[in-house]
Scaffold this motif. Sequence first.
Motif, PDB file in Angstrom:
ATOM      1  N   GLY A   1      -2.394   7.139  -4.123  1.00  0.00           N
ATOM      2  CA  GLY A   1      -3.588   6.506  -3.550  1.00  0.00           C
ATOM      3  C   GLY A   1      -3.352   5.020  -3.385  1.00  0.00           C
ATOM      4  O   GLY A   1      -2.282   4.502  -3.726  1.00  0.00           O
ATOM      5  N   VAL A   2      -4.357   4.324  -2.845  1.00  0.00           N
ATOM      6  CA  VAL A   2      -4.202   2.895  -2.602  1.00  0.00           C
ATOM      7  C   VAL A   2      -5.299   2.114  -3.314  1.00  0.00           C
ATOM      8  O   VAL A   2      -6.408   2.626  -3.540  1.00  0.00           O
ATOM      9  CB  VAL A   2      -4.241   2.580  -1.087  1.00  0.00           C
ATOM     10  N   ASN A   3      -4.966   0.865  -3.657  1.00  0.00           N
ATOM     11  CA  ASN A   3      -5.909  -0.054  -4.289  1.00  0.00           C
ATOM     12  C   ASN A   3      -5.855  -1.363  -3.493  1.00  0.00           C
ATOM     13  O   ASN A   3      -4.926  -2.154  -3.643  1.00  0.00           O
ATOM     14  CB  ASN A   3      -5.527  -0.284  -5.749  1.00  0.00           C
ATOM     15  N   ILE A   4      -6.853  -1.560  -2.622  1.00  0.00           N
ATOM     16  CA  ILE A   4      -6.861  -2.721  -1.722  1.00  0.00           C
ATOM     17  C   ILE A   4      -6.854  -4.032  -2.502  1.00  0.00           C
ATOM     18  O   ILE A   4      -6.134  -4.974  -2.165  1.00  0.00           O
ATOM     19  CB  ILE A   4      -8.086  -2.671  -0.789  1.00  0.00           C
TER      20      ILE A   4
ATOM     21  N   LEU B   1       0.828  -1.212   0.000  1.00  0.00           N
ATOM     22  CA  LEU B   1       0.000   0.000   0.000  1.00  0.00           C
ATOM     23  C   LEU B   1       0.862   1.261   0.000  1.00  0.00           C
ATOM     24  O   LEU B   1       0.553   2.241  -0.704  1.00  0.00           O
ATOM     25  CB  LEU B   1      -0.918   0.003   1.226  1.00  0.00           C
ATOM     26  N   MET B   2       1.966   1.245   0.771  1.00  0.00           N
ATOM     27  CA  MET B   2       2.862   2.394   0.790  1.00  0.00           C
ATOM     28  C   MET B   2       3.506   2.608  -0.576  1.00  0.00           C
ATOM     29  O   MET B   2       3.667   3.742  -1.046  1.00  0.00           O
ATOM     30  CB  MET B   2       3.938   2.201   1.866  1.00  0.00           C
TER      31      MET B   2
END
Length: 486
Positions: free
Chosen positions: A79-82, A70-71
């Motif tokens: 941004g993040v993509n789970i 995620l980092m």
Amino acid sequence: MMDSLETATRPSYLGDSVGVSSFVSASDFGTISPYLEAKLAKLRRVRIQRRMFAIALLLSDICAGFFGVLMGQMFREGGVNIASASATLAAALPVYMLAALQTGAHSPSLAHKASTSIQRSVLAFIATAAIFFLGVFFIEIGDAVSRLYVAQTMLACLFLGIAGRLAISLRAQKVLSPKPWADLCIYDDVPLKGASRTGAITSKEAGLVLNFSEQMMVERLGLVARGMDRIIVHCSPVRREAWSRALKCVDIRSEIVVPELTEMMPLDIRYRAGQVSLVLANGPLRWHQHVSKKLFDRIFAVVALILLAPLLVTIAIAIKLDSKGPVFFRQDRIGLGNRRFKIWKFRSMRAEKTDHHGTVSASRDDDRITRVGRFLRGTSLDELPQILNVLFGQMSVVGPRPHAVGSKAEEALFWDIDQRYWYRHSIRPGITGLAQIRGLRGATHKRIDLEKRLHADLEYVANWSLLGDIRIIFQTFAVLFHKNAY
């Protein structure tokens, strides 16, 4: 108890070729006091706590991998993509776990050792990274992957992993201090030293009597030793040989403390409180071998239960239609560490004639066996419910076959024929084994029947390997129908 044993049996003991007092009866054993039970339970909690910290290391590595990905996404895309992070972790985690298994990165013994824990984790991480880059090269997607993104992600995972392990190790040191090991010190016929220590007990208060002719004695030692990391015995010289034999029967590391060197065929020499300690047993399997064997057993058991469910139901119905009584037969057997457990089998004998002690071996024309039971025994299908024992961790798929407590050959108990019999229980018993694929099965009418099986069992224990287990499983299919299966 021990005082009377000392004064009454010393001359006989010294003259006994096996080094064990031979006439102590079951009435001499007594019961373990609530105080001692609490003492042993406190020791066992130390080992449980270490294992919990090992689980914490595993979870910490998983979280470090997930949040590291995620980092990396945040550094690259803001941004993040789970879903993407989960997929990346699912692809990389199995490789890391296999590498960690080889380096011992999740060993319970490392929980309180920060430097060693981090070092082994880093080695597993490097191996995973190397395999990842090798895979990227071979599938030719290197141009589609940002090297900077990969580097940032890996550094983030590495940083979080090291930070997590450091925090866990510091906490483990605080919780497990000052003694991170469940070491049980047994004092027999010598003054009790360090009485304030949690792990110091006397053989008298534990009810331990050195007599291989009494099954209760060997089982008592197995019960006392259960859940310990090590057993360290302090005893007089005259008792060392007997203790050396007894300790080789348990499934954990065992030592005898001696002030001088003696010829006792030790595996190793250690020093404890200024005295020489001879290591007599180390357990047949290393921790990673235990993990491999347990994992293989559990997976095999789950898959086998699913695939064989229709057959198991059919057999159960046939048993109920053929004769009155329960579908399953349960009997006490001697298992790991010489501790008893209940074995599961399909009932093959008439319920009113069932032998729960195993004192009478089945014969070829045994009138106790039912019609369906004769077919089940002839095809070894009566053993299938032992998959449940494997699932419960009481048995392995492959190992020495567990015997009933009252099993005999030529009217002599198995351990009276050869006291090495107890050594075979330093590993979990199995549904099949080396003795079975060699045709050594059926009733034990003669001593040689037991001796041949014992030789095969000890050979298996000494030379265990996962590939060997797989080979034995395949070879078992060739001996399902055997002339001695009745």
